[in-house]
Design an enzyme around this catalytic site. Structure first.
Site, PDB file in Angstrom:
ATOM      1  N   ASP A   1      28.096  46.244  39.487  1.00  0.00           N
ATOM      2  CA  ASP A   1      28.454  44.815  39.450  1.00  0.00           C
ATOM      3  C   ASP A   1      27.393  43.739  39.352  1.00  0.00           C
ATOM      4  OD1 ASP A   1      30.906  46.096  39.422  1.00  0.00           O
ATOM      5  OD2 ASP A   1      31.547  45.630  41.491  1.00  0.00           O
ATOM      6  N   GLY A   2      26.476  43.888  40.012  1.00  0.00           N
ATOM      7  CA  GLY A   2      25.370  42.988  39.852  1.00  0.00           C
ATOM      8  C   GLY A   2      24.800  42.841  38.572  1.00  0.00           C
TER       9      GLY A   2
ATOM     10  N   ASN B   1      31.420  34.953  39.155  1.00  0.00           N
ATOM     11  CA  ASN B   1      32.062  35.182  40.442  1.00  0.00           C
ATOM     12  C   ASN B   1      32.230  34.021  41.600  1.00  0.00           C
ATOM     13  OD1 ASN B   1      32.452  38.205  40.636  1.00  0.00           O
ATOM     14  ND2 ASN B   1      30.952  38.483  41.845  1.00  0.00           N
TER      15      ASN B   1
ATOM     16  N   THR C   1      37.078  38.738  45.282  1.00  0.00           N
ATOM     17  CA  THR C   1      37.034  40.132  45.871  1.00  0.00           C
ATOM     18  C   THR C   1      35.548  40.301  46.327  1.00  0.00           C
ATOM     19  OG1 THR C   1      37.030  41.191  43.936  1.00  0.00           O
ATOM     20  CG2 THR C   1      39.190  41.062  44.994  1.00  0.00           C
ATOM     21  N   ALA C   2      34.486  39.405  46.082  1.00  0.00           N
ATOM     22  CA  ALA C   2      33.393  39.490  46.503  1.00  0.00           C
ATOM     23  C   ALA C   2      33.024  38.689  47.854  1.00  0.00           C
ATOM     24  CB  ALA C   2      32.425  39.102  45.420  1.00  0.00           C
TER      25      ALA C   2
ATOM     26  N   LEU D   1      35.784  36.866  49.778  1.00  0.00           N
ATOM     27  CA  LEU D   1      36.671  37.840  50.761  1.00  0.00           C
ATOM     28  C   LEU D   1      36.071  38.318  51.947  1.00  0.00           C
ATOM     29  CD1 LEU D   1      39.431  39.622  50.719  1.00  0.00           C
ATOM     30  CD2 LEU D   1      37.771  41.347  49.594  1.00  0.00           C
ATOM     31  N   SER D   2      34.706  38.289  51.871  1.00  0.00           N
ATOM     32  CA  SER D   2      33.927  38.756  53.365  1.00  0.00           C
ATOM     33  C   SER D   2      34.030  37.617  54.076  1.00  0.00           C
ATOM     34  CB  SER D   2      32.621  39.227  53.067  1.00  0.00           C
ATOM     35  OG  SER D   2      31.749  37.919  52.371  1.00  0.00           O
TER      36      SER D   2
END
Length: 295
Positions: free
Chosen positions: A78-79, A151, A192-193, A196-197
């Site tokens: 993803d990165g 993102n 979701t990245a 989200l955390s």
């Protein structure tokens, strides 16, 4: 039918993540594609594989705008896909994400499916999703590199353990001053990245919103807020260290306190290629284990 042109980008830090490049090149050659490899990735592959430069079937490039590619292929995780999206920029070249990392939420084509995916591109058996980007502008020094994030944009403390103060206004109206370790401003794709955390909500792609989520806020009354993606966000930061970090999809730079950041939806989108039959909610359940009962 004209020859399709492919631009290849990849992870330049871990050699084992580039082994699948042989399958990609072989499949593209079989279809008669024109192949271009991003300069840094080309140099890495030439060093990692001794026989790599023996073939005349592909060339290196510096700027995607110079080669008029039909597709960009991101080889990594993803990165790597985020980096590819940054380099693709306003050309809006559709991106195929090949996952050779761990999660592969954005880069959702597995190594085992590479040949089938490339076959699908030539057969037209795919769709292209438009994903919104956030653009960052400053009242001081411009941010190096692409100023748009697929993102998220994160504003974070640095140098000391002390929190920072972030004064936030929306469309010219004062919202609040965050006392926190930072603030994450996320697209639906990035929900979701990092967002989200930090307790932010999951937002379905192409929803047309932006979410702001504080990082370790000092007050329990501070909660994530969802805004329309037409919003103009203005942030001014103060810090005991007199500096702070701005992260754009993981690329960070240091700015002096007092700098005003203006965030808004970018004038162009990122185009992500999806194989026919790919479903977002199925990916959410499988990759993020969303809703799983592990008792």
């Amino acid at each position: 039918m004209s020859t399709l042109r492919f631009a290849l980008f990849g992870n330049v830090y871990q050699q084992h993540k580039s082994i699948a490049i042989r399958s990609v090149l072989s499949s593209l050659r079989n279809h008669g594609a024109k192949i271009f490899i991003e300069k840094e990735y080309y140099t890495f592959l030439s060093s990692a594989f001794q026989d790599f430069t023996d073939s005349p079937d592909f060339t290196e490039f510096v700027s995607l705008a110079d080669i008029n590619a039909d597709f960009a292929i991101s080889m990594g995780g993803d990165g790597t896909l985020l980096k590819t999206a940054s380099m693709v920029g306003p050309t809006e070249t559709p991106i195929v994400g090949v996952n050779m990392g761990r999660l592969g939420f954005l880069a959702d084509t597995s190594v085992n499916d590479i040949e089938d995916t490339i076959d699908a591109l030539f057969c037209g058996d795919y769709s292209v999703e438009s994903r919104a980007l956030i653009r960052v502008e400053t009242n001081g020094e411009p941010i190096e590199g692409n100023e748009c994030a697929l993102n998220d944009v994160s504003i974070l403390k640095r140098d000391t353990a002390s929190m920072i103060s972030i004064r936030a206004s929306i469309n010219g109206e004062y919202l609040t001053t965050y006392q926190a370790d930072g603030l994450v401003v996320s697209t639906p794709t990035g929900s979701t990245a990092y967002s989200l955390s930090n307790g932010g909500p999951i937002i379905v792609p192409r929803t047309g919103v932006i979410v702001m989520t504080a990082v370790a806020p000092h007050s329990l009354n501070v909660r994530p807020i969802v805004l329309p993606d037409t919003a103009q966000i203005e942030l001014t930061v103060s810090s005991r260290s007199h500096t702070f970090l701005v992260g754009i999809d993981g690329r960070s730079c240091k700015l002096p306190e007092g700098t005003t950041l203006r965030l808004s939806r970018a004038p162009y989108s990122a185009k992500i290629v999806k194989r026919s039959g790919t479903r977002y909610f199925a990916t959410l359940r499988e990759k993020m284990m969303w809703g799983a009962d592990l008792r």
